[in-house]
Design an enzyme around this catalytic site. Structure first.
Site, PDB file in Angstrom:
ATOM      1  N   ASP A   1       0.819  -1.319   0.128  1.00  0.00           N
ATOM      2  CA  ASP A   1       0.067   0.144  -0.093  1.00  0.00           C
ATOM      3  C   ASP A   1       0.785   1.181   0.122  1.00  0.00           C
ATOM      4  O   ASP A   1       1.801   1.260   0.803  1.00  0.00           O
ATOM      5  CB  ASP A   1      -0.927  -0.151   1.318  1.00  0.00           C
ATOM      6  CG  ASP A   1      -1.865  -0.912   1.114  1.00  0.00           C
ATOM      7  OD1 ASP A   1      -2.545  -1.155   2.312  1.00  0.00           O
ATOM      8  OD2 ASP A   1      -2.333  -1.446   0.262  1.00  0.00           O
TER       9      ASP A   1
ATOM     10  N   HIS B   1       4.569   7.757 -14.325  1.00  0.00           N
ATOM     11  CA  HIS B   1       5.279   6.871 -13.866  1.00  0.00           C
ATOM     12  C   HIS B   1       4.952   4.977 -14.084  1.00  0.00           C
ATOM     13  O   HIS B   1       3.668   4.770 -14.371  1.00  0.00           O
ATOM     14  CB  HIS B   1       5.668   6.891 -12.499  1.00  0.00           C
ATOM     15  CG  HIS B   1       6.135   7.983 -11.878  1.00  0.00           C
ATOM     16  ND1 HIS B   1       5.920   8.731 -10.728  1.00  0.00           N
ATOM     17  CD2 HIS B   1       6.848   8.988 -12.738  1.00  0.00           C
ATOM     18  CE1 HIS B   1       6.654   9.699 -10.679  1.00  0.00           C
ATOM     19  NE2 HIS B   1       7.078  10.036 -11.684  1.00  0.00           N
TER      20      HIS B   1
ATOM     21  N   LYS C   1      -2.356  -1.282 -10.144  1.00  0.00           N
ATOM     22  CA  LYS C   1      -2.616  -0.147  -8.999  1.00  0.00           C
ATOM     23  C   LYS C   1      -4.132  -0.198  -8.676  1.00  0.00           C
ATOM     24  O   LYS C   1      -4.832  -0.115  -9.987  1.00  0.00           O
ATOM     25  CB  LYS C   1      -1.875   0.941  -9.044  1.00  0.00           C
ATOM     26  CG  LYS C   1      -0.319   0.666  -9.200  1.00  0.00           C
ATOM     27  CD  LYS C   1       0.121   2.245  -9.815  1.00  0.00           C
ATOM     28  CE  LYS C   1       1.530   2.132 -10.137  1.00  0.00           C
ATOM     29  NZ  LYS C   1       2.202   2.875 -11.028  1.00  0.00           N
TER      30      LYS C   1
ATOM     31  N   TYR D   1      -2.934   3.995  -2.631  1.00  0.00           N
ATOM     32  CA  TYR D   1      -3.011   3.090  -3.874  1.00  0.00           C
ATOM     33  C   TYR D   1      -2.338   1.602  -3.366  1.00  0.00           C
ATOM     34  O   TYR D   1      -1.280   1.778  -2.736  1.00  0.00           O
ATOM     35  CB  TYR D   1      -2.580   3.425  -5.137  1.00  0.00           C
ATOM     36  CG  TYR D   1      -1.360   4.213  -5.130  1.00  0.00           C
ATOM     37  CD1 TYR D   1      -0.983   5.495  -4.851  1.00  0.00           C
ATOM     38  CD2 TYR D   1      -0.273   3.607  -5.722  1.00  0.00           C
ATOM     39  CE1 TYR D   1       0.167   6.032  -4.929  1.00  0.00           C
ATOM     40  CE2 TYR D   1       1.012   4.307  -5.737  1.00  0.00           C
ATOM     41  CZ  TYR D   1       1.082   5.545  -5.564  1.00  0.00           C
ATOM     42  OH  TYR D   1       2.650   6.118  -5.527  1.00  0.00           O
TER      43      TYR D   1
ATOM     44  N   LYS E   1      13.278  14.904 -10.753  1.00  0.00           N
ATOM     45  CA  LYS E   1      13.152  13.869 -11.324  1.00  0.00           C
ATOM     46  C   LYS E   1      12.097  13.576 -12.796  1.00  0.00           C
ATOM     47  O   LYS E   1      12.319  13.157 -13.871  1.00  0.00           O
ATOM     48  CB  LYS E   1      12.858  12.423 -10.414  1.00  0.00           C
ATOM     49  CG  LYS E   1      12.770  11.138 -10.899  1.00  0.00           C
ATOM     50  CD  LYS E   1      12.311  10.073  -9.947  1.00  0.00           C
ATOM     51  CE  LYS E   1      10.831   9.960  -9.867  1.00  0.00           C
ATOM     52  NZ  LYS E   1      10.273   8.866  -9.296  1.00  0.00           N
ATOM     53  N   ASP E   2      10.968  14.111 -12.290  1.00  0.00           N
ATOM     54  CA  ASP E   2      10.018  13.838 -13.372  1.00  0.00           C
ATOM     55  C   ASP E   2       9.998  14.963 -14.419  1.00  0.00           C
ATOM     56  O   ASP E   2       9.780  14.612 -15.312  1.00  0.00           O
ATOM     57  CB  ASP E   2       8.630  14.225 -12.890  1.00  0.00           C
ATOM     58  CG  ASP E   2       8.154  12.936 -11.960  1.00  0.00           C
ATOM     59  OD1 ASP E   2       8.808  12.052 -11.814  1.00  0.00           O
ATOM     60  OD2 ASP E   2       6.865  13.184 -11.204  1.00  0.00           O
TER      61      ASP E   2
HETATM   62  C1  LIG Z   1       6.862   4.601  -5.679  1.00  0.00           C
HETATM   63  C2  LIG Z   1       7.787   4.641  -4.149  1.00  0.00           C
HETATM   64  C3  LIG Z   1       8.723   5.643  -3.845  1.00  0.00           C
HETATM   65  N1  LIG Z   1       9.449   5.249  -2.643  1.00  0.00           N
HETATM   66  C4  LIG Z   1      10.219   6.227  -2.113  1.00  0.00           C
HETATM   67  C5  LIG Z   1      11.515   6.704  -3.281  1.00  0.00           C
HETATM   68  C6  LIG Z   1      11.520   8.213  -3.053  1.00  0.00           C
HETATM   69  O1  LIG Z   1      12.593   8.368  -1.821  1.00  0.00           O
HETATM   70  C7  LIG Z   1      10.043   8.655  -2.394  1.00  0.00           C
HETATM   71  C8  LIG Z   1       9.255   9.533  -3.453  1.00  0.00           C
HETATM   72  O2  LIG Z   1       9.152   8.656  -4.471  1.00  0.00           O
HETATM   73  P1  LIG Z   1       8.671   9.197  -5.743  1.00  0.00           P
HETATM   74  O3  LIG Z   1       9.321  10.794  -6.065  1.00  0.00           O
HETATM   75  O4  LIG Z   1       9.054   8.284  -6.932  1.00  0.00           O
HETATM   76  O5  LIG Z   1       7.174   9.407  -5.556  1.00  0.00           O
HETATM   77  P2  LIG Z   1       6.027   9.608  -6.646  1.00  0.00           P
HETATM   78  O6  LIG Z   1       6.503  10.569  -7.697  1.00  0.00           O
HETATM   79  O7  LIG Z   1       4.818   9.720  -5.900  1.00  0.00           O
HETATM   80  O8  LIG Z   1       5.955   8.214  -7.307  1.00  0.00           O
HETATM   81  C9  LIG Z   1       4.817   7.573  -7.809  1.00  0.00           C
HETATM   82  O9  LIG Z   1       4.059   8.326  -8.578  1.00  0.00           O
HETATM   83  C10 LIG Z   1       3.040   7.779  -9.413  1.00  0.00           C
HETATM   84  C11 LIG Z   1       1.872   8.579  -9.388  1.00  0.00           C
HETATM   85  C12 LIG Z   1       2.847   6.252  -9.421  1.00  0.00           C
HETATM   86  O10 LIG Z   1       1.825   6.034  -9.872  1.00  0.00           O
HETATM   87  C13 LIG Z   1       3.996   5.495  -8.835  1.00  0.00           C
HETATM   88  O11 LIG Z   1       3.352   4.571  -7.864  1.00  0.00           O
HETATM   89  C14 LIG Z   1       4.962   6.466  -8.038  1.00  0.00           C
HETATM   90  O12 LIG Z   1       6.226   6.483  -9.062  1.00  0.00           O
HETATM   91  O13 LIG Z   1       9.456   7.394  -1.742  1.00  0.00           O
HETATM   92  C15 LIG Z   1       9.279   4.109  -1.875  1.00  0.00           C
HETATM   93  O14 LIG Z   1       9.820   3.764  -1.038  1.00  0.00           O
HETATM   94  N2  LIG Z   1       8.554   3.102  -2.465  1.00  0.00           N
HETATM   95  C16 LIG Z   1       7.685   3.450  -3.730  1.00  0.00           C
HETATM   96  O15 LIG Z   1       6.825   2.511  -3.856  1.00  0.00           O
END
Ligand SMILES: Cc1cn([C@H]2C[C@H](O)[C@@H](COP(=O)(O)OP(=O)(O)O[C@H]3O[C@H](C)C(=O)[C@H](O)[C@H]3O)O2)c(=O)[nH]c1=O
Length: 182
Positions: free
Chosen positions: A47, A61, A71, A131, A168-169
């Protein structure tokens, strides 16, 4: 039937039965039997929850096979414009985008199959997004597409001049030229 077709194979809107009374409301946000009765065989293992403010845009992503994730996305507080892009080369909707509003108010959930890129933009002052995933996070398998890809032409329903997007994005590649992954 609590599942609504979207025109994209496997991409379903789940609308749980909500029980309201003078105290408020109750609903089963997830019940494995409901999915099994709809022939949706899925075992969620992780989750995720994310809090964001208005204009935050996360995505697009995905995780590459064999770590590609299905998801089940919902909103606990506020509202988001949830967006997916079909990356499945054999799909009749390959390269097409689908978006809808998910909110604490409408209680809708989106079942996003593996093979889709996923992202969302926050429409409310703040939003809590929750999610379920059927594969664990595997950082090395992460892929993505830039939010303003010219081929996908995503309408994020927010003022993009106020968008808050991670470094990153902002570096994500274009859709055109992505290797065949799904
Ligand atoms: C996705 C994820 C991230 N992390 C850690 C990695 C980074 O240190 C931090 C933030 O990650 P991130 O910037 O990738 O988070 P989002 O930009 O919200 O990423 C998500 O955004 C879109 C909407 C998605 O559908 C994906 O599930 C996922 O990629 O959480 C974790 O430890 N576990 C995880 O499952």
């Amino acid at each position: 039937m609590p599942f609504v077709q979207t025109g994209f194979a496997g991409l379903l809107i789940f609308e749980p039965a909500v029980f309201e009374d003078s105290r408020g409301y109750f609903f089963e946000s997830y019940n494995e039997n409901v999915f099994r009765e709809a022939d949706i065989d899925i075992r969620f293992v992780q989750d995720n929850q994310a809090r964001s403010s208005y204009g935050v845009l996360r995505g697009m992503h995905y995780q590459r096979p064999p770590y590609a994730q299905t998801k089940l996305v919902r909103v606990l507080e506020g509202a988001i414009w949830d967006v997916v892009a079909d990356l499945r080369r054999s799909s009749p909707t390959f390269g097409q985008v689908y978006g809808l509003e998910l909110s604490a108010e409408n209680k809708k959930q989106l079942l996003v199959p593996a093979g889709f890129a996923h992202g969302y933009a926050v429409l409310s002052p703040t939003a809590e997004v929750f999610y379920k995933c059927d594969h664990f996070y595997q950082k090395a398998s992460e892929g993505g597409i830039r939010y303003d890809d010219p081929d996908l032409q995503i309408d994020w329903k927010i003022d993009l001049s106020r968008a808050v997007i991670s470094e990153k994005d902002l570096q994500l590649p274009a859709f055109r030229g992505l290797p065949e992954e799904f």
